[in-house]
Design an enzyme around this catalytic site. Structure first.
Site, PDB file in Angstrom:
ATOM      1  CE  LYS A  96      -9.645  -5.966 -29.901  1.00  0.00           C
ATOM      2  NZ  LYS A  96      -9.944  -6.813 -31.017  1.00  0.00           N
ATOM      3  N   GLY A 157      -5.710 -11.126 -38.521  1.00  0.00           N
ATOM      4  CA  GLY A 157      -6.018 -11.958 -39.473  1.00  0.00           C
ATOM      5  C   GLY A 157      -5.083 -13.005 -40.414  1.00  0.00           C
ATOM      6  CB  ALA A 183      -4.235  -8.913 -33.926  1.00  0.00           C
ATOM      7  N   GLY A 184      -3.295 -12.063 -34.667  1.00  0.00           N
ATOM      8  CA  GLY A 184      -2.031 -12.956 -35.374  1.00  0.00           C
ATOM      9  C   GLY A 184      -1.870 -14.167 -34.663  1.00  0.00           C
TER      10      GLY A 184
END
EC number: 2.8.1.10
Lengths: 255, 255, 255, 255
Positions: A96, A157, A183-184
């Site tokens: 990744k 985060g 993410a998020g």
């Protein structure tokens, strides 16, 4: 079976997890075993490559699909070096890519990510680039040999949810690669929504690791991702402006 | 076990379903059996009370918790009469009160609903009133003897989602009865969100019945409701404005 | 002219303001004069009825349309007494009814509000009831003789915005009285949105009084309300899924 | 005065408009004069450069700030050629760069846009690049010499609103150049919201041109943009979870 194929792997559980931020890393193994989560990303810099017994890898079940990430890289070149190091150390050929030089919101640098993807795909890696949702960048990643595209839902985060919905929806529609929202995502309902839109998978870390009970939260996310996938397959009915009575409003009492 | 207790029943599956609008009612039995859905609402006017074999009830599994509803009632009095008829016909003592005289949006009439609740609770019914989300009405329903409160998420049949979130959240916080979101929920992610907020259950009909594949959609909703419940129990982490790196942004390559 | 008629008044400025929570009440006069705001609500309990020179009324321009409110009333009866006292004290015959017995969210009690409206309208007041958005209550207020309907956008004093949009939209569509959104509006964009939906006016207090610069914020709201009204009158174009090029994408360079 | 400075111009009205899609282009002059809009963008390909009397330019008031755009360009090179042609033809030295090779959503190509910006800024143009909101691209445009950054709110021509809010907010915070939201804004309330967040200006075309009454809609947008700007300057108060009474809930009747 409705598996997701990435590289040479067949993946049943479309919830991917991250291994950072856990107060107790020892929970990761149970969490993966109990939820059936198969794919886990690990920051190479959190791994002491000399000593597998002292690092986060010892908490990853052996049958897991390991997706090392290049967290800490600020340029394509750094990402490439980390990826090679990961493979040389026996972490497999999935990578990744994270290339970040924005210190506040930790947003990914699409151009550097594209460069790293090109190099690593040519070297035989299964490349999963984390990216800022942008159609041209997604197309360039496809062309560069990515195995999937991982757009963010909100800054990493933050638990803020699927704030980039408008553009992620376009990526899903216009790209031929699997779109994995990364993410998020802060709540299972948001993961479900991403899947209902046609995302191929969702990667969650902070929302699980910072929950009061990470194990229960992981189960919640795993179920929500499945729910969203099933809803996508089942083809939702139309949204309408007006209520429609399921039967006429004439009282049956008068009948 | 995290069961929901309503009246004298322990309910494991917090997805309740409606039996209207199915192109093929024959699917209801499979759908309930395969998803483990236990509670189903049936419009009494869609039931030929003389002939159980010719009506929707023959598609309800015998072990289901039947929640007849008073759909078609325009006043408290009509709702009371329908409820008594239901019990007399062997449909049990649960009753979902629907009193609606708004022909366009089919919004419920809180005052008539409160009156019917008072009468029926005094007669020993387990009363589940469908209501327009309003704190005073919810308190009045509590006082009138309701077993749970069923506020709408959006006008019935619209699949528009949890549009009344702001007020439903207050009902959950301020009422001691279980809050069951009923009407308007169009996608599993929305059902999950209601549960994450602390709803006790969610009732879905149109979104399942009008899906391309109702059986798969029912599974999706059932999983989403469980996911939302687990998330509520697991205590979600905080939402923050800024991303925080899970490890410092100093490249490990220089170490 | 696109004036709003309520009772016997023609109102040009569709921003109504409240007079509470100002750090310096002396600003109210300037604020009304400079923005052209005509309607202002004043809590009777904040008025020393014996002494007009010592109370908030001395800061209201004489040409203003005074809308005393019954803030502090917990029942219809109390609201009625306050209203009569207001009229007897020379505050005119407009009355904004507020009946609140919810101590936390300060939500209005629709049934008590309807009762007070009925009594006061019969006594010749121009009655403007603050209410929880509910179609049946709105219809009952119409029938009781209200001059307008004032549904909340969010709990009072929260600056949370137009959270009840779904139901307010229905009130606007289904009621013949002017709908004035009152409470919760925190930013001019939210006031504009209410007006775009067809609200007749917006009442704002906390968002102006607690701004860094209340005078500038009042101007902002006044302009936003006008903007929203104009947009409503201008009939917005359609929202579409796809972009459409305003001219073909064939490069003109080749022409 | 709260003017916006771009290049060598002082701009009073922070609503910029586009000149495409008007059923009757003759309205543009009135619309600009009556609203005080100063900046207008014109697609060069819609201009017959040989014949100013036969093209859209004759509808632009002479005192307007003309912002020719490179609509139709698919590469940086094409955009550069169009820009030079515009300047040579007497359209001034402002240029809005649009480089688009996505035929469906008409999303802008950030990398080509950055290249064109670099070339044209070096040639003395005042360069205003239309871009897909991305922090790295915005920083690169700053470095390349842009005079402002013009991120999209939603795909052009869709009237869908400020869908990219999460990222636009970050651009406003992290960039030193003015941020002008361009594309997608469908209603004045959305323009106001962009301004409240700190956008320097908003460019609107489709929402005005396709309104029932474009002139009134232009006024609505102009007021909304001013309202949003004032709100930003006035510093909005806090949003809170709970209502707070502006005075205690003890009835004053008992005093």
């Amino acid at each position: 079976m409705d598996n997701l194929r990435i590289g040479d792997k067949e993946i049943r559980n479309r919830l991917f997890i991250g291994s950072g931020k856990f107060a107790d890393e020892g929970i990761i193994q149970d969490l993966m075993t109990e939820t059936g989560v198969e794919v886990v990303t690990v920051a190479l810099r959190r791994v002491d490559l000399q000593n597998r017994q002292q690092n986060v890898l010892r908490h990853i079940p052996p049958e897991a699909i390991l997706m090392p990430n290049t967290s800490g890289a600020r340029t394509a070149e750094e990402a490439v070096r980390i990826a090679r190091l990961a493979r040389a150390s026996g972490c497999g050929n999935w990578i990744k890519i994270e290339v970040i030089s924005d210190n506040k919101y930790l947003l990914p640098d699409n151009n550097e990510t594209i460069k790293a993807t090109e190099v690593l795909a040519a070297e035989g890696f299964v490349v999963l680039p984390y990216m800022h949702p942008d159609l041209y960048a997604a197309k360039a990643l496809e062309k560069a040999g990515a195995a999937a595209i991982m757009p963010l839902g909100a800054p990493i985060g933050t638990n803020r949810g699927l704030k980039t919905k408008e553009i992620v929806r376009i990526l899903i529609e216009e790209c031929s690669l699997p779109i994995i929202v990364d993410a998020g995502i802060g709540k299972p309902s948001e993961a479900a929504e991403a899947m209902e839109m046609g995302a191929a998978a969702v990667l969650v870390n902070t929302a699980i690791a910072t929950a009061g009970d990470p194990l229960i939260m992981a189960k919640a996310f795993s179920q929500a991702v499945q729910a969203g996938r099933l809803a996508y397959l089942a083809q939702p009915g139309q949204t309408v402006e007006y209520a429609r009575a399921s039967s006429p409003l004439t009282g049956f009492l008068q009948d």
